[in-house]
Motif scaffolding. Structure first.
Motif, short mmCIF file in Angstrom:
data_model
loop_
_atom_site.label_atom_id
_atom_site.label_comp_id
_atom_site.label_asym_id
_atom_site.label_seq_id
_atom_site.Cartn_x
_atom_site.Cartn_y
_atom_site.Cartn_z
N THR A 249 20.50 -3.50 -1.63
CA THR A 249 19.68 -4.63 -2.08
C THR A 249 18.45 -4.74 -1.20
N ALA A 250 17.41 -5.29 -1.76
CA ALA A 250 16.15 -5.53 -1.04
C ALA A 250 15.42 -4.26 -0.62
N SER A 251 15.81 -3.12 -1.18
CA SER A 251 15.05 -1.92 -0.82
C SER A 251 14.08 -1.56 -1.93
N GLY A 252 13.84 -2.53 -2.81
CA GLY A 252 12.70 -2.38 -3.72
C GLY A 252 13.00 -1.78 -5.08
N LYS A 253 14.18 -2.07 -5.61
CA LYS A 253 14.51 -1.56 -6.96
C LYS A 253 13.61 -2.21 -8.02
N THR A 254 13.36 -3.50 -7.82
CA THR A 254 12.59 -4.21 -8.84
C THR A 254 11.20 -3.60 -9.00
N LEU A 255 10.58 -3.26 -7.88
CA LEU A 255 9.23 -2.71 -7.95
C LEU A 255 9.23 -1.38 -8.72
N GLU B 5 0.83 -1.21 0.00
CA GLU B 5 0.00 0.00 0.00
C GLU B 5 0.85 1.25 0.00
N GLU B 6 2.07 1.10 0.49
CA GLU B 6 2.91 2.25 0.77
C GLU B 6 4.26 2.04 0.08
N LEU B 7 4.78 3.09 -0.56
CA LEU B 7 6.10 2.96 -1.17
C LEU B 7 7.18 3.19 -0.13
N TYR B 8 8.29 2.51 -0.29
CA TYR B 8 9.45 2.80 0.56
C TYR B 8 9.96 4.19 0.17
N PRO B 9 10.58 4.92 1.12
CA PRO B 9 11.02 6.29 0.80
C PRO B 9 11.88 6.41 -0.48
N PRO B 10 12.91 5.54 -0.67
CA PRO B 10 13.69 5.72 -1.90
C PRO B 10 12.89 5.41 -3.17
N GLN B 11 11.89 4.54 -3.03
CA GLN B 11 11.04 4.24 -4.18
C GLN B 11 10.24 5.48 -4.57
N ALA B 12 9.70 6.15 -3.54
CA ALA B 12 8.92 7.36 -3.79
C ALA B 12 9.80 8.42 -4.45
P1 ADP Z 1 16.00 -5.14 -4.83
O1 ADP Z 1 15.66 -5.36 -6.26
O2 ADP Z 1 16.24 -3.72 -4.47
O3 ADP Z 1 17.06 -6.06 -4.28
P2 ADP Z 1 13.38 -6.16 -4.46
O4 ADP Z 1 12.75 -5.28 -5.43
O5 ADP Z 1 13.62 -7.58 -4.83
O6 ADP Z 1 14.73 -5.53 -3.97
O7 ADP Z 1 12.50 -6.10 -3.15
C1 ADP Z 1 12.70 -6.94 -2.07
C2 ADP Z 1 11.36 -7.33 -1.46
O8 ADP Z 1 10.66 -6.20 -0.96
C3 ADP Z 1 10.43 -8.01 -2.44
O9 ADP Z 1 9.89 -9.13 -1.82
C4 ADP Z 1 9.35 -6.96 -2.69
O10 ADP Z 1 8.10 -7.54 -2.99
C5 ADP Z 1 9.31 -6.20 -1.39
N1 ADP Z 1 8.87 -4.81 -1.55
C6 ADP Z 1 9.28 -3.94 -2.49
N2 ADP Z 1 8.71 -2.74 -2.31
C7 ADP Z 1 7.92 -2.85 -1.23
C8 ADP Z 1 7.08 -1.94 -0.53
N3 ADP Z 1 6.94 -0.68 -0.91
N4 ADP Z 1 6.42 -2.41 0.54
C9 ADP Z 1 6.54 -3.68 0.95
N5 ADP Z 1 7.33 -4.58 0.35
C10 ADP Z 1 8.02 -4.18 -0.73
#
Ligand code: ADP
Length: 727
Positions: A48-54, A22-29
């Motif tokens: 890593t894992a801070s949501g680059k893929t999204l 429902e909510e974007l992480y700060p760097p995503q926003a």
């Molecule tokens: P990165 O590519 O930066 O290593 P990912 O995009 O794989 O990281 O994200 C890691 C995890 O965080 C994934 O399981 C993803 O679904 C979850 N995620 C990404 N953005 C959010 C968000 N805004 N809120 C909750 N979970 C998120």
């Protein structure tokens, strides 16, 4: 920022919310407000894992829905291509089509034209660019994952050239780990820059030295003196640990040693499940070492493991069944496998220049694996000091900045191939145009001085002319020649192609597997396998024994090529064993290699053999030699003697089953069609599943399916049907 507030297509928002976000992480926003949704280029450098893929998914899908065209998502590893492909599939509900492409560098892959999101390894996309696939002009967005690999010696040049090609043609979204000079990268790509060290899970870093754990905030915890107490402690807390070491053998050794301490902490059901998992592994020397640790809840993970074992381990770790993984740093590059506690046992590794410090960038990537989102409030990354001063380690790796990225374009082998491609596939017409193109690169952006690069480029151009890859007309215009164009499309080093061509006259007179395999092994495209000192004499003896089969002279031992020649003989001998059906286990044992090594050698050899044949076709090939080479290629692909070539074409029939069938008297496909099920079942390794697959392949009905049709469709009527047998 809430998903609702995003200014993107409603459908995109809906799907993200269906994922429970429902909510974007700060760097995503921050990233999504940078202008990237309006078409600006962006460098996103966050942990890593801070949501680059999204972020990349939102940008890709939003763009495709509004503008059409295609998005390319570049990854560094095949395994990652599969992972991303599976993730992106979720967008197909919006009518977008997703594809992944990795192998086969000699194809335009026109089928990809039908897809909207294409996941590819950098090498594969580079080869598609060279082939001039027609759909490339529809590419509107390139996402480069792990773009910091521009600084990698082997792979960097490919990524740099792709981005140089696509820079003005498509929007670029570059995803990077935190690097020392992200600004420079962004300037080069004419991109906005978003840098952040925000993480979804807090990370606490420290250095462990002889029983004392110094945290970055100055606190100190005490443990027993050996670092493995940190691992045991994590497991006692109900958590998991990842241990990074510098060699495969250390990973194996530490896994076994930790296993003896972890075992006691497992529950009975866990022990049972681990036992089952252990039994399911195929038997070979590497797996046998793995088994010893695995049944006690610990696994090692390195490039020597087979693919399926790696997946098994990764899945069981995610499930929480495996408690500890000991790994070489390859694990930290890409695969998403976090753990509560990360322990870095080694900060030095052995290289061509002796012992060197592992770069800060790499250690920080490893530390970044600490903390499982959703499970842990906090992750812990701990560096172990042995002889090192803990303060220095703290300064360098905990508080220090990661290194700057440097262009690796001038890496000779990569540069040679790239220059050839520019001339033969990207219509660079003369030296001036070549330099103009090079001015678009990160190399030029970084140094603003291309004199060294120009000098190198000139040398390479001379090499290419001299060896008839290209020619020069009277006005100093480059003229691509067929040999050059094919070499570039085949995606091999021009030096490899030259070696092949030089060997053709000898090969034609004396085609034989050992000579051909040594030739393949001697090319710069074949990964080297090192012969051990004590093996050297044996391989030299073998070379003399087989001297007449070789297309080169055996060098003297003082010669600088001697060591690599011996390595080539070793590789050739492995390939020879492979096509003579020596069982894999014996190969691992005899040559002291792991399954992953054999897999890589075979994959490379397959590609080089294909390339050799393709190039031979350009030089007035003799039909019988061509037929010989094709046959050998098939044997190499399947690992069999000639007589099994017909059987290995069948589904699920590999070298082992084919041999068993053959020895039981089933020598042709016809023999199998005529056989009774009971007879086939008596053959080792042939079960009902395999037989069903065969019948399907031959177009014969399966039990329970409609009776009508099979016999009419297939004139090769069988006696003893499956139904008969089951009755
Ligand atoms: P990165 O590519 O930066 O290593 P990912 O995009 O794989 O990281 O994200 C890691 C995890 O965080 C994934 O399981 C993803 O679904 C979850 N995620 C990404 N953005 C959010 C968000 N805004 N809120 C909750 N979970 C998120």
């Amino acid at each position: 920022m809430r998903i609702e507030e995003l200014s993107v297509d409603e459908r995109v928002k809906r799907i993200i919310r269906e994922r429970g976000i429902e909510e974007l992480y700060p760097p995503q926003a921050k990233a999504l407000k940078s202008g990237v949704l309006e078409g600006k280029n962006l460098v996103l450098a966050i942990p890593t894992a801070s949501g680059k893929t999204l972020v990349s998914e939102i940008v890709m899908v939003n763009k495709l829905l509004h503008e059409g065209g295609k998005a390319i998502y570049l990854v560094p590893l095949k395994a990652l291509a599969e992972e991303k492909y599976r993730e992106f599939k979720a967008w197909e509900v919006l009518g977008l089509r997703v594809a992944a492409t990795t192998g086969d560098y000699d194809s335009t892959d026109e089928w990809l034209g039908k897809y909207d999101i294409i996941v590819a390894t950098a090498e594969k996309f580079d080869s598609l660019l060279r082939h001039g696939s027609s759909w490339i002009r529809d590419v509107k967005l390139v996402v480069a994952d792990e773009v910091h690999l521009i600084g990698s010696y082997d792979r960097g040049a490919t990524l740099e050239m792709i981005l140089s090609h696509m820079l003005d043609k498509a929007q670029i979204l570059a995803l990077s780990a935190t690097v020392g000079n992200a600004e420079e990268l962004a300037e080069w790509l004419n991109a906005e820059l978003v840098v952040s060290d925000w993480r979804p899970v807090e990370l606490r870093k420290g250095v462990f030295s002889h029983g004392q754990l110094f945290w970055e905030d100055g606190k100190i915890d005490r443990y027993p003196s050996s670092w493995d107490s940190l691992v045991v402690d994590a497991i006692k807390k109900g958590k998991q640990a990842l241990v990074f070491v510098n060699t495969r053998r250390s990973a194996e050794k530490e896994a076994v040693s930790l296993a003896s301490k972890i075992y006691r902490l497992l529950t009975k059901p866990e022990q049972r499940k681990l036992e089952e998992l252990t039994e399911s592994l195929e038997s070979n020397p590497t797996n046998n070492r793995l088994r010893e640790a695995l049944k006690k809840g610990v696994a090692f993970h390195h490039a020597g493991l087979g693919r399926s074992e790696r997946t098994v381990i990764e899945d069981a770790f995610r499930e929480g069944l495996i408690k500890v993984i000991t790994a070489t740093p390859t694990l930290s590059a890409g695969i998403n496998l976090p753990a509560f506690r990360v322990i870095i046992r080694d900060t030095k590794r052995y290289s061509n220049f002796g012992w060197v410090d592992i770069p800060v960038l790499e250690v920080q990537q490893m530390m970044g694996r600490a903390g499982r989102p959703k499970y842990d409030k906090r992750g812990e990354a701990i560096i172990v000091a042995k002889t090192e001063d803990p303060k220095k380690l703290m300064e360098r790796y905990v508080f220090g900045k990661p290194e700057k990225l440097f262009s690796m374009l001038s890496n000779e082998s990569a540069f040679r191939g790239q220059i050839l491609a520019l001339i033969t596939n990207f219509s660079i017409g003369n030296f001036r145009e070549l330099i103009e193109f090079l001015e678009r690169t990160f190399y030029f952006h970084q140094r603003s001085d291309t004199s060294q690069l120009e000098w190198k480029a000139k040398e390479i151009v001379y090499f290419l002319i001299e060896n008839e890859f290209i020619d020069l007309d009277l006005n100093d215009h480059f003229m691509p020649l067929l040999f050059g164009r094919r070499t570039s499309q085949l995606y091999i080093d021009p030096l490899t192609a030259k070696k092949f061509r030089d060997a053709f006259p000898k090969l034609e007179k004396n085609p034989n597997p050992f000579g051909i395999f040594q030739l393949i092994a001697s090319t710069p495209d074949m990964g080297t396998l090192n012969a051990r000192r004590k093996e050297m004499e044996d391989y030299l003896d073998l070379a003399y024994e087989m001297e007449e089969k070789l297309y080169v002279n055996i060098p003297y031992w003082e010669d600088y090529t001697f060591q690599s020649f011996i390595n080539e003989v070793k590789t050739a001998k492995i390939l020879l064993d492979w096509i003579n059906e020596v069982p894999e286990t014996r190969i691992y044992d005899a040559y002291n290699i792991d399954p992953g090594d054999l897999y890589r050698i075979l994959e490379l050899a397959d590609w080089l053999m294909y390339s050799l044949i393709e190039l031979y076709k350009l030089f007035e090939p003799k039909e019988e030699v061509l037929a010989y080479l094709r046959n050998l290629h098939l044997r190499l692909r399947h690992g069999v003697r000639e007589e099994l070539l017909e059987l290995v074409r069948l589904p699920n029939i590999g070298r082992k089953r084919a041999r068993a069938l053959y020895n039981a008297g089933f020598r042709t496909q016809e023999d199998i069609i005529r056989a009774k099920v009971s007879e086939l079942l008596a053959v080792e390794g042939i079960g009902m599943k395999v037989i069903e697959g065969l019948f399907r392949y031959f177009g014969v009905e399966l039990p329970g399916a409609s009776k009508k049709g099979a016999d009419e469709r297939n004139p090769k009527k069988r006696r003893g049907t499956l139904d008969d047998f089951l009755r």
